[in-house]
Design an enzyme around this catalytic site. Structure first.
Site, PDB file in Angstrom:
ATOM      1  N   ALA A 197       0.835  -1.205   0.000  1.00  0.00           N
ATOM      2  CA  ALA A 197       0.000   0.000   0.000  1.00  0.00           C
ATOM      3  C   ALA A 197       0.869   1.254   0.000  1.00  0.00           C
ATOM      4  O   ALA A 197       0.601   2.216  -0.727  1.00  0.00           O
ATOM      5  CB  ALA A 197      -0.944   0.003   1.198  1.00  0.00           C
ATOM      6  N   ASP A 198       1.904   1.256   0.823  1.00  0.00           N
ATOM      7  CA  ASP A 198       2.849   2.377   0.830  1.00  0.00           C
ATOM      8  C   ASP A 198       3.476   2.574  -0.544  1.00  0.00           C
ATOM      9  O   ASP A 198       3.548   3.692  -1.075  1.00  0.00           O
ATOM     10  CB  ASP A 198       3.974   2.106   1.832  1.00  0.00           C
ATOM     11  CG  ASP A 198       3.623   2.523   3.250  1.00  0.00           C
ATOM     12  OD1 ASP A 198       2.692   3.326   3.426  1.00  0.00           O
ATOM     13  OD2 ASP A 198       4.285   2.047   4.186  1.00  0.00           O
ATOM     14  N   LEU A 199       3.977   1.486  -1.094  1.00  0.00           N
ATOM     15  CA  LEU A 199       4.717   1.585  -2.357  1.00  0.00           C
ATOM     16  C   LEU A 199       3.823   2.045  -3.505  1.00  0.00           C
ATOM     17  O   LEU A 199       4.204   2.919  -4.296  1.00  0.00           O
ATOM     18  CB  LEU A 199       5.356   0.235  -2.696  1.00  0.00           C
ATOM     19  CG  LEU A 199       6.441  -0.245  -1.721  1.00  0.00           C
ATOM     20  CD1 LEU A 199       6.873  -1.663  -2.065  1.00  0.00           C
ATOM     21  CD2 LEU A 199       7.635   0.695  -1.732  1.00  0.00           C
TER      22      LEU A 199
END
Length: 397
Positions: A170-172
């Site tokens: 999700a961050d990436l």
């Protein structure tokens, strides 16, 4: 050191980097690696110690995220520091931040304020759940977004409970979508001459990444469950044991199914009612997988990959990370690139996953030390040595 562009592609773009942890730095890395003059703005050590948020500076994680940048320190709790930042805004194209949504408003770094100083500025914001709405002020973390965004419910083996993915997906992806939004806004600015506000969130990115699983619910009201290593709809696609480990098989469609059964000397399966079509193979997946594994355990992974690739059946080994970088194709692609760093000396980091023929990316500048470029950047803005010394004494920089 002056800005040394990592590529010609974005060497005309200046970016103010207010990001931290992972999603924001991922977005900025895309711009830095393609040549943008990225100025990372950090709190002085006396205000925020190294590693207080995210990886410590002299770790592999930080070094991989923050190459090709310069660094200045500003104590944004001080109005004088905000004014210095605003002078930098006047000379910049993009500002990227991933504070909680209310923080930039409190600091006076919202888009409406920024555009008064520079009508061409693009503000890019990443949050956990969106800039407004009932969850807007919640702190966002990757694993929380994986769970709320449905990914953990479809990851892992059936009946074993939810499972996170082994990378901060999700961050990436939020970072990558933010970078895509910035580049889209830069292209639009060529027509309008104006900047705009780009924003995304971990939750939006994670839901987008559900892709066909989301479409199955939205269009067909089909709630996907956990399928382990099996593909949810394509059979046989999954992991199968060999004499020395396991391989992945992706036998999708009737043509490849026919190639596969011929290659493993099981042509009689073509006449079995249980396997005569995709629907039947899906209904009898466990039975078929067991039969296939009775065959695959008779040869090594390399033997099967070589045999099946010759007839056009998609397959591959399952590598540990060290073996990934030993793979001849990975070496040929050159995605592990050399760079000189302070903590590791000459080492390798992960380069960009796409190529431009005329303006390639490179690992040009090592990750900076905190505030390494204070004098260089602030002098370019017109501040004198006496002013810089005064800022230092007052804990502004």
């Amino acid at each position: 050191m002056p800005h040394s562009p990592a590529s010609k592609a974005l060497s005309h773009i200046r970016v103010i980097d207010l990001t931290r942890v992972r999603s924001g730095p991922t977005a900025v890395r895309q711009l830095a690696d393609w040549g943008a003059d990225v100025i990372k703005v950090e709190a002085p050590e006396s205000v925020e110690a190294d590693g207080a948020l995210g990886a410590s500076r002299h770790t592999s994680d930080f070094q991989n995220l923050h190459r090709n940048k310069r660094s200045i320190t500003l104590n944004l709790k001080k109005p004088e520091a905000i004014e210095i930042l605003m002078k930098l805004v006047e000379t910049s194209d993009v500002m990227v931040e991933n504070f909680r949504p209310d923080v930039k408003d409190r600091l006076g770094l919202d888009y409406e304020t920024l555009k008064k100083r520079n009508s061409k500025i693009i503000l890019a914001s990443i949050s956990g759940f969106g800039q407004d709405g009932p969850y807007a002020k919640r702190p966002g973390f990757d694993q929380i977004a994986q769970g709320m965004g449905g990914l953990m419910s479809i990851t892992g083996a059936p009946g074993e409970g939810p499972m996170r993915v082994g990378i901060p997906v999700a961050d990436l992806t939020a970072g990558l979508f933010c970078a895509m939004g910035i580049q889209t806004a830069l292209i639009e600015r060529e027509k309008s001459g104006l900047g705009q506000w780009v924003n995304t969130s971990l939750l939006q990115a994670q839901i987008f990444m559900l892709d066909f699983q989301a479409a199955r619910w939205l269009s067909e009201k089909n709630v996907a469950g956990q399928a382990g290593n099996n593909h949810p709809t394509s059979v046989p696609t999954g992991v199968f044991k060999t004499t020395d480990g396991s391989i992945n098989l992706a036998v999708a469609g009737e043509t490849i199914w026919k190639r596969f059964v011929e290659a493993i000397d099981k042509k009689e399966w073509l006449d079995k009612d249980e396997f005569k079509g995709a629907k039947e193979r899906l209904e009898n997946r466990d039975y078929l997988n067991d039969l296939i594994e009775e065959v695959t355990v008779q040869k090594s992974s390399n033997e099967w990959v070589e045999k099946l690739e010759k007839v056009g059946v998609p397959c591959g080994p399952i590598n540990s990370i060290d073996k990934v970088f030993d793979d001849p194709q990975v070496k040929h692609l050159g995605i592990a690139q050399s760079i000189e760093t302070i903590p590791f000396g000459k080492t390798e980091l992960v380069g960009q996953p796409f190529n431009l023929s005329r303006s390639p990316s490179s690992l040009k500048q090592r990750p900076p030390e905190k505030g390494e470029h204070n004098k260089e950047v602030l002098s370019d803005l017109g501040f004198t040595d006496n002013e810089l010394n005064d800022f230092q004494s007052k804990n502004i920089i």
